[in-house]
Design a protein around this motif. Sequence first.
Motif, PDB file in Angstrom:
ATOM      1  N   UNK A  23       0.812  -1.214   0.000  1.00 12.62           N
ATOM      2  CA  UNK A  23       0.000   0.000   0.000  1.00 12.62           C
ATOM      3  C   UNK A  23       0.849   1.268   0.000  1.00 12.62           C
ATOM      4  N   UNK A  24       1.883   1.298   0.828  1.00  7.91           N
ATOM      5  CA  UNK A  24       2.668   2.527   0.987  1.00  7.91           C
ATOM      6  C   UNK A  24       4.105   2.148   1.373  1.00  7.91           C
ATOM      7  N   UNK A  25       4.894   1.954   0.351  1.00 10.70           N
ATOM      8  CA  UNK A  25       6.235   1.391   0.531  1.00 10.70           C
ATOM      9  C   UNK A  25       7.127   2.254   1.437  1.00 10.70           C
ATOM     10  N   UNK A  26       7.150   3.558   1.169  1.00 14.39           N
ATOM     11  CA  UNK A  26       8.032   4.440   1.939  1.00 14.39           C
ATOM     12  C   UNK A  26       7.657   4.469   3.417  1.00 14.39           C
ATOM     13  N   UNK A  27       6.353   4.579   3.678  1.00 12.20           N
ATOM     14  CA  UNK A  27       5.920   4.624   5.078  1.00 12.20           C
ATOM     15  C   UNK A  27       6.227   3.301   5.781  1.00 12.20           C
ATOM     16  N   UNK A  28       6.093   2.210   5.049  1.00 14.07           N
ATOM     17  CA  UNK A  28       6.410   0.900   5.630  1.00 14.07           C
ATOM     18  C   UNK A  28       7.889   0.851   6.022  1.00 14.07           C
ATOM     19  N   UNK A  29       8.736   1.404   5.151  1.00  7.66           N
ATOM     20  CA  UNK A  29      10.174   1.444   5.457  1.00  7.66           C
ATOM     21  C   UNK A  29      10.430   2.269   6.713  1.00  7.66           C
ATOM     22  N   UNK A  30       9.757   3.429   6.779  1.00  8.94           N
ATOM     23  CA  UNK A  30       9.960   4.313   7.932  1.00  8.94           C
ATOM     24  C   UNK A  30       9.443   3.665   9.219  1.00  8.94           C
ATOM     25  N   UNK A  31       8.545   2.709   9.092  1.00  9.98           N
ATOM     26  CA  UNK A  31       8.055   1.983  10.268  1.00  9.98           C
ATOM     27  C   UNK A  31       9.061   0.932  10.728  1.00  9.98           C
ATOM     28  N   UNK A  32      10.158   0.811  10.001  1.00  8.98           N
ATOM     29  CA  UNK A  32      11.170  -0.158  10.386  1.00  8.98           C
ATOM     30  C   UNK A  32      10.975  -1.521   9.739  1.00  8.98           C
ATOM     31  N   UNK A  33      10.024  -1.621   8.791  1.00  7.13           N
ATOM     32  CA  UNK A  33       9.805  -2.904   8.100  1.00  7.13           C
ATOM     33  C   UNK A  33      10.907  -3.087   7.064  1.00  7.13           C
ATOM     34  N   UNK A  34      11.511  -4.284   7.049  1.00  6.26           N
ATOM     35  CA  UNK A  34      12.618  -4.544   6.108  1.00  6.26           C
ATOM     36  C   UNK A  34      12.028  -4.886   4.740  1.00  6.26           C
TER      37      UNK A  34
END
Lengths: 255, 269
Positions: free
Chosen positions: B158-169
Amino acid sequence: MALSANDSKTLIAVKDISFSYGYAKVLKNVSLDVKSGDFLAVIGPNGSGKTTLIKIILGLLKPYEGEVWIMGRRVEEFLEWQKLGYIPQKATHIDSFFPVSVYEVVAMGLLSKKKFTRLTKKEEELSIQNALEQVGIEDFKNRRIGSLSGGQQQRVFIARAIVKQPHILFLDEPTTGVDAETQEHFYDMLDALNKKEGITIVLITHEIGIVNRHVNKVACLNQRLIYHGTHAEFCHSKAFKEMIAGGHHLISHRH
Amino acid sequence: MEAFFSYGFVQRALLAGIFVAIACALLGVFLILRRDAMIGHGLAHVAFAGVALGLFLNVIPLVAALIVAVLAALGIMKLKEKAGLYGDTAIAIFSSVGFASGLLLVTFAHSFNVDLFGYLFGEILAIETTEVLLSIGLAGVVVLIVILNYHKFMYMTFDRDSAKVSGIRVDRLDVLLTILTAITVVLGMKIVGLLLVAALMVIPAAAGLQLASSFKQAILLSSFVALISVFFGLLMAFYFDFPASGTIVILSFLIFGLFFAFKREKRLF
């Protein structure tokens, strides 16, 4: 956990950052800091490197020079991502057919928090419900996000960001394509999050007028950092006059 | 109907078909929403090279296809990332080269035989017990991994950048999703054949996406469409002597059409 607005410890330190896309230099030797309780506006013309700067701070891009520290740790070693909330530029340009409900979007915000604290299903539901109520969209929780208006979608993304009770909230041009009245409500909501909840806010915006009413710090960027300081000083600065002369959009505000 | 369930080969086909269909539908939803729907088609062509290599080297074709497909899936990812290719170019390159290599290998091995056609067009009703166990085991692992990482996969889709910022690898999960897709494609080839396996990944998921208003609904509806298609496809193959693979795919397409029409109807009135 809300932070005290009087606590002035440095949460983010950007030190001498330079970045380029291929041969095109976007940022040159930018340094700035964000203190606890700040409501910082990062302003500048198109292509001035605002989004790039935020992406570097969040570790999404790597600078070829300089370093970023978040809460006392280098961004490469930073682990407490649950303390950061982020609303990207394209957040409200989502695919309207994407099958995801408002509730599911807000629940995404809890993913990083769940790594650190074991939330029960009930606690999780309560956190989501609180976040939805805080931004006034609890009635839409079962709706597909693509079926909401731009302003409502923004509130969903704010709810996703605040559901984990972040210490810092980053927003990249959150009101693009939204009418003036909705913008006004939106910035009032951000104000409340900053002043009542103590959430530090870093906001990228084109709207210099926003700066007049809500923020207490301004960083003016045009590849280099032209100005970084308090809002009061900014209004009398050369950078402000240059931006006005450059035809930046100004919104009138009540004081 | 009782006769249908009483045959061992039908039971084996149903068991393998149900597990693989669910794995295909689950992954299909993510692939479509990531605009990566063609990867299944591309990997199926590459898996043909794996089958040919297996026949050429006289090792189990399913195992050879699994290894080749996983390596190709990782290759496609790398090529996309490093060569800066547009859209599906990397998939097109790998699928063409894979199919061409397969053709050369089967020619050298003189393997244009019944075995090969089974892999190309599927032979679910002739599936053996060991293949059923392999399909159930691997498809079960795929489904389990997707369920365990469901929220992370959904967030990054859904939202790749936000997922990254959440610490998801996100990068690691990309690799995981690609490997799972490769495994599922190879399992699917036994059910509907290499030429139609992409359809099993895409059509039920596309049907589910027509009516879903949440991600959970999309996953459940897609799995339901896949299950119904496999079950009635096998039933029709058994009673009317239709080819199972083609019937399964056409049935899933008909359900897609039905859902599509229903969605339009809902909008009009």
